[in-house]
Design an enzyme around this catalytic site. Structure first.
Site, short mmCIF file in Angstrom:
data_model
loop_
_atom_site.label_atom_id
_atom_site.label_comp_id
_atom_site.label_asym_id
_atom_site.label_seq_id
_atom_site.Cartn_x
_atom_site.Cartn_y
_atom_site.Cartn_z
N SER A 118 0.80 -1.22 0.00
CA SER A 118 0.00 0.00 0.00
C SER A 118 0.84 1.27 0.00
CB SER A 118 -0.94 0.01 1.21
OG SER A 118 -0.23 -0.17 2.41
N HIS A 146 -1.10 4.63 7.31
CA HIS A 146 -0.44 4.92 6.04
C HIS A 146 0.05 6.36 6.01
CE1 HIS A 146 -3.02 1.43 5.02
NE2 HIS A 146 -1.99 1.11 4.27
N ASP A 197 -5.91 7.42 8.83
CA ASP A 197 -6.03 6.10 9.46
C ASP A 197 -4.90 5.83 10.45
OD1 ASP A 197 -3.85 5.57 7.83
OD2 ASP A 197 -4.71 3.79 6.89
#
Length: 287
Positions: A72, A238, A235
């Site tokens: 990611s 990340h 979040d």
């Protein structure tokens, strides 16, 4: 009871106590991991922004081909604009250093472990010839408890396939999971130790396989530890736009230097089989 038997009984008792403690620790860690996943959630979804395009197309010359693989972070999840993704930031920086356009292609997939690198490379056609590839992977290997040896073997295989295509390869080693504040202790400390071990193994294997290795733990880890509100996205897992900027700045010298557009940074470990590598050999030839 004889002395020998007494010692044996004591030894077995100690082993039993240690096993019970380990089992209790595993249960506690599993509960903490479940709690951490619930706290973090998936407020960003599972799809990163699409940033593939030719960046700085007004510059003269044939575009350099930049390929980004991994998880990611490599995909850019958490960036709110495509120009803020890791790939876009590296592409723009490379274009500036090389004075040439850069075509970005991202095959990184959110949630990927190192084992997914093979599938990501399978997306390339026989005609694809990246000049340089950036790999950032490892965090999910830690959270899913993939053995270090297994994880590194997949990385080495990917490096070999990319080198066979004529690409320079830059590996951003596993970030420090100890920076994840939503993860409770002692799980956070354990994650930090395990991510450090994987990062060190990745670096050793990468340079031995002919790639450049950049320690993200050392290059950007301190920023994530000291400025979590600025460096992480909503979040808290990340990178934010600033987090990606810092990460791209850490990787860019190795990416550009591998192609001969400037020198690599002190944070870069060079391929063992090529001495100082392409960084001292002049710019990459046009294809």
């Amino acid at each position: 009871m004889s002395p020998t038997r007494t010692v044996a009984v004591a030894a077995f008792a100690a082993i039993g106590a240690a096993a019970a403690t380990l089992a209790a620790a595993r249960v506690a860690l599993k509960r903490q991991a479940t709690h951490a996943r619930r706290v973090i959630g998936k407020p960003l979804g599972e799809d990163a922004l699409e940033a593939d395009r030719v960046w700085r197309r007004r510059l003269e010359g044939k575009p350099l081909e930049l390929l980004v693989l991994g998880d990611s972070i490599a995909a850019g999840l958490g960036a709110t604009r495509r120009k803020e993704t890791l790939g876009a930031r590296i592409a723009k920086g490379l274009a500036k250093k090389a004075s040439r356009p850069v075509r970005l292609r991202t095959v990184a997939v959110v949630g990927s472990e190192s084992s997914a690198l093979s599938d990501q490379l399978d997306e390339l056609s026989d005609d694809d010839e990246p000049d340089v590839a950036v790999i950032v992977v490892g965090g999910n290997d830690i959270t899913h408890r993939v053995p270090v040896g297994v994880s590194v073997a997949h990385l080495v295989d990917a490096i070999g396939r990319l080198r066979a295509r004529g690409a320079e390869v830059v590996v951003g080693t596993c970030p420090d999971l100890g920076a994840l504040r939503p993860v409770p202790q002692p799980l956070r400390s354990l994650g930090s130790r395990m991510s450090r071990q994987l990062a060190e193994a990745q670096a050793e294997a990468a340079v031995a396989a002919g790639a450049y290795a950049v320690s993200l733990r050392h290059a950007v880890g301190p920023f994530f530890l000291s400025q979590p509100d600025e460096m992480f996205s909503l979040d808290r897992f990340h990178p934010s736009a600033l987090g990606y900027r810092r990460t791209a700045e850490a990787l860019l010298p190795a990416v550009a230097g591998a192609l001969g557009f400037g020198r690599t940074s002190a944070a870069t470990r060079h391929p063992l089989d090529r001495g100082r590598g392409a960084a001292d050999e002049g710019p990459v030839a046009s294809r």
